[in-house]
Design a protein around this motif. Structure first.
Motif, short mmCIF file in Angstrom:
data_model
loop_
_atom_site.label_atom_id
_atom_site.label_comp_id
_atom_site.label_asym_id
_atom_site.label_seq_id
_atom_site.Cartn_x
_atom_site.Cartn_y
_atom_site.Cartn_z
N THR A 81 -9.65 -9.51 0.51
CA THR A 81 -8.48 -8.67 0.30
C THR A 81 -8.41 -8.21 -1.14
N GLN A 95 -5.57 -5.97 -4.15
CA GLN A 95 -4.25 -5.40 -4.40
C GLN A 95 -4.22 -3.95 -3.96
N ALA A 96 -3.17 -3.57 -3.26
CA ALA A 96 -3.03 -2.18 -2.85
C ALA A 96 -2.71 -1.31 -4.06
N GLU A 134 -6.38 2.18 -2.78
CA GLU A 134 -7.05 2.03 -1.49
C GLU A 134 -7.13 3.35 -0.73
N GLN A 154 -8.62 1.11 4.82
CA GLN A 154 -8.55 -0.28 4.38
C GLN A 154 -7.27 -0.98 4.85
N PHE A 155 -6.47 -0.29 5.63
CA PHE A 155 -5.26 -0.88 6.21
C PHE A 155 -5.44 -0.98 7.72
N ASP A 188 2.25 -5.61 2.76
CA ASP A 188 2.10 -4.25 2.22
C ASP A 188 1.45 -4.23 0.84
N SER A 189 1.54 -5.30 0.10
CA SER A 189 0.99 -5.33 -1.26
C SER A 189 -0.53 -5.52 -1.28
N LEU A 190 -1.14 -5.81 -0.11
CA LEU A 190 -2.57 -6.06 -0.04
C LEU A 190 -3.25 -5.11 0.92
N CYS A 191 -4.56 -4.95 0.75
CA CYS A 191 -5.39 -4.19 1.68
C CYS A 191 -6.71 -4.93 1.82
N ARG A 238 -10.75 -5.32 1.47
CA ARG A 238 -11.79 -4.80 0.57
C ARG A 238 -12.75 -3.88 1.31
#
Length: 330
Positions: free
Chosen positions: A56, A58-59, A62, A66-67, A82-85, A87
């Motif tokens: 993963t 940090q968004a 992106e 990636q979501f 929501d804060s992550l996506c 890799r």
């Protein structure tokens, strides 16, 4: 007087003419024994021991691909906050899983982690914190100096050879040139020599003779047994040229005028000697004749008219004018 809070660190200033280019060419550090021990092989991967990192990120930078909600081979659905996506795209992640390069935990339901194999490791990216266990400390440097020069003639602010080795390892490769324009006790030149680098050392103090030369002679003779000698298996060898800076050619006289230094004479400046000087005019193209330095040749016509050893401006009048007394009275 004891400090309220004692210093337990030093600073190293890092400068690169082109930061991005340096990032491309700088070397990674070899894995330490402790870092190598962090590589395990709990799933008996045929590629050998590995360590893992998150799949993963940090968004913010992106792409839409990636979501997504990821479903592990064991059936667990994983939706990121929501804060992550991710890799990787979903397709790429599935390819990595099929290739056995993703760790999903012993039960196959864990959040995916990307494997990095010990056999494929190119080293560790250098970082800003270096412990004295890795690169030495000031007391270690003083012991190295005492072993070379004796406690009564030790340099006051030496650096440990292991620290200089780390810096040279990151920034250079064998055969590169290392410059130290404040050579001090010669640590940088000694370490560079042992590491197979070429080097230039500049020192204006008397320790150029009492420390730098003494130390480098021992390195070349294989008599320096301290510092990184054993770590790099240094046996001695090589050599160097020792130059002393000549006096300035042009100096100010007692009248503030620019003159040729009286330490020079015509013989010293003749016979096709070349000089680095500032002048008002020169032959066209001469500034391009040498790649790295600008050199100018003093014309023989000028040499023949120079008066060496003179510090006055008495006129050399060979045929003085004669005046009639009547003319003078008028």
């Amino acid at each position: 007087m004891r400090a309220a809070i004692s210093d337990a660190h030093d600073y190293i200033l890092v400068y690169a003419k082109d930061k991005e280019k340096f990032k491309e060419v700088r070397n990674k550090l070899p894995l330490s024994e402790e870092q190598a021990k962090s590589y395990k092989n709990p799933d008996n991967d045929p590629r050998g021991p590995w360590t893992s990192s998150a799949c993963t990120a940090q968004a913010g930078h992106e792409t839409a691909s990636q979501f997504y909600t990821f479903v592990t081979p064991a059936g667990r659905e994983i939706t990121l906050p929501d804060s992550l996506c991710w890799r990787f795209t979903k397709e790429r992640l599935e390819e990595e899983i099929a290739a056995g390069r993703i760790w999903l935990g012993k039960d196959g339901k864990g959040v995916p982690r990307k494997k990095t194999y010990l056999s494929e490791s190119s080293g560790v990216t250098p970082w800003t914190w270096r412990t004295n266990k890795e690169v030495g400390h000031n007391q270690e440097a003083k012991k190295e100096n005492n072993a070379i020069f004796g406690s009564g003639n030790a340099f006051t602010t030496p650096k440990p050879e292991r620290l200089i080795e780390r810096i040279i390892n990151i920034a250079t490769n064998p055969g590169d040139i290392v410059l130290d324009s404040f050579l001090g006790s010669g640590t940088t030149a000694a370490v560079a020599h042992k590491m197979g680098r070429r080097w230039i050392g500049i020192e204006m103090g008397e320790h150029a003779f009492t420390h730098c030369k003494v130390r480098l002679d021992k390195v070349i003779d294989g008599k320096d047994e301290g510092g990184i000698t054993k770590a790099v298996n240094w046996q001695g060898g090589g050599g160097y040229h020792f130059y002393e800076l000549a006096p300035s050619l042009i100096v100010n006289d007692i009248f503030g005028e620019k003159v040729i230094n009286p330490e020079y004479n015509a013989d010293m400046l003749a016979d096709n000697e070349y000089l680095i000087i500032a002048c008002r005019s020169y032959d066209r193209g001469i500034e391009k004749a040498y790649k790295n330095i600008a050199v100018k040749k003093i014309p023989h016509m000028l040499l023949s008219k120079c008066e060496f050893g003179r510090d006055n401006y008495d006129l050399n009048i060979i045929h003085p004018l004669e005046y009639d007394e009547e003319d003078c009275d008028e």
